[in-house]
Design an enzyme around this catalytic site. Structure first.
Site, short mmCIF file in Angstrom:
data_model
loop_
_atom_site.label_atom_id
_atom_site.label_comp_id
_atom_site.label_asym_id
_atom_site.label_seq_id
_atom_site.Cartn_x
_atom_site.Cartn_y
_atom_site.Cartn_z
N ARG A 196 0.89 -1.21 -0.16
CA ARG A 196 -0.02 -0.06 -0.07
C ARG A 196 1.05 1.08 0.05
NH1 ARG A 196 -3.63 -2.54 -1.69
NH2 ARG A 196 -5.89 -2.78 -1.02
N HIS B 179 -1.56 -0.26 -9.89
CA HIS B 179 -2.32 -0.99 -8.88
C HIS B 179 -2.91 -2.24 -9.74
CE1 HIS B 179 -4.50 -1.02 -4.90
NE2 HIS B 179 -4.48 -2.36 -5.34
#
Ligand code: NDP
Length: 309
Positions: A224, A272
């Site tokens: 993250r 992502h």
């Protein structure tokens, strides 16, 4: 009949509904799967944190919320959520992450850019070292980190893993807690971040911890964005302390066009895509959890609300 509310985007409904029906039938579960119900009639919620359901209060009969994603940072703090919350552990997603991490680790290990980007007519012989001479550290030894660690270890890399609680995994060094972090980083010729986003993991990589890594190390972050202090990373890249960072996740997504990561010669931005939940395999996990709920067995993959993951 078991009432299952599918609370996710319409695109996800298209992707998941047929596989869910197959998975329910395989376990002989008689399910009424819908995108809308009177809330008090709902038994389970298959959930994506970006869905319209943000207040769980009316779902008074709901036995569990089954997250479609591995990361739960956008739902775990929701004060209206009193039902058990299971995160997604999906063999297909794990497989995808192992492939993505292995590929990007091998890119840096073999120095592939030298040849992919350097076709300039100069015959330069740089034979890459063996994996056994390149140490890899993985921060986060959960479902994804452990699977990546095992594959990299099989490829021959000396692997060190770091987690919150003590662990023992054959063939690798396991360190834990704040006391173990410095040693884990000092062995990281290549560092992979697979920690969840929690209050405790924010800025795990900062100016102080980046300085503990070997000079010229590589970073691969599919975890993250907030795990890394962006400014400290840019400074470490500019000084050569970090040779290259491959980043899949960011504090703000999509990464804004003006963000310095995009133009930095030693940063690779991927949008992502390291891995994602795969409908075919993930729906079996969801069906299994519903079966457990119906037969009084403990749910799989429950989130620890205090720890935040
Ligand atoms: P898990 O919950 O299975 O594992 C998390 C690991 O992090 C555990 O080993 C845990 O330690 C460790 N950890 C948590 N907090 C700390 C801490 N404060 N200090 C040290 N270690 C800590 O998660 P997964 O492996 O399934 O997923 C990891 C993350 O990967 C997800 O949260 C998500 O953010 C990211 N992800 C990214 C994707 C992408 O496409 N980029 C796709 C899927 C996931 P312990 O073992 O002791 O509990």
């Amino acid at each position: 009949m078991i009432n299952v509310l599918f609370a996710a985007t319409p695109e996800n409904w298209e992707r998941y509904a047929p596989h869910l029906q197959v998975a329910f039938a395989a376990l002989n579960l008689h399910v009424n799967l819908q995108t809308e119900f009177a809330p008090e009639q709902v038994d389970y919620i298959v959930y994506a944190p970006n869905s319209a359901v943000q207040d769980f209060t009316p779902y008074t009969g709901c036995k569990a919320v089954l997250n479609l994603w591995a990361g739960v940072e956008n739902v775990v703090q929701n004060p209206t959520l009193t039902q058990p919350l299971a995160r997604m552990v999906d063999p297909g997603m794990t497989r995808g992450m192992v492939e993505w991490v292995s590929g990007h680790v091998m890119r840096h290990h073999l120095g592939m850019d030298r040849h992919i980007l350097g076709q300039n007519g100069t015959w330069e012989s740089h034979v890459p070292p063996l994996a056994e001479d390149r140490r890899v550290t993985i921060l986060g030894l959960g479902e994804l980190g452990t699977a990546c660690a095992r594959t990299l270890s099989h490829l021959g890399f000396p692997v060190t893993g770091w987690s919150r609680n003590p662990k023992s995994i054959n063939g690798m060094t396991c360190l834990h807690g704040q006391d173990g972090l410095g040693e884990a980083l000092s062995r990281a010729d290549i560092l992979v971040l697979l920690l969840p986003q929690t209050a405790a993991t924010e800025n795990t990589l900062n100016a102080e911890t980046l300085a503990l890594m070997p000079h010229g190390a590589f970073i691969v972050n599919p975890g993250r964005g907030p795990l890394i202090d962006d400014g400290a990373l840019l400074a470490a890249l500019n000084s050569g302390q970090i040779a290259h960072a491959t980043l899949d996740v960011f504090r703000v997504e999509p990464l804004p066009p003006e963000h310095p990561f995009w133009a930095h010669p030693h940063v690779t931005v991927t949008p992502h895509i390291a891995s994602e939940t795969r409908a075919k395999t993930a729906t079996r996990v969801i069906a299994e959890n519903i079966l457990r709920g119906e037969t009084g067995e403990p749910f799989l993959h429950l989130v620890n609300r205090n720890a935040g993951y």
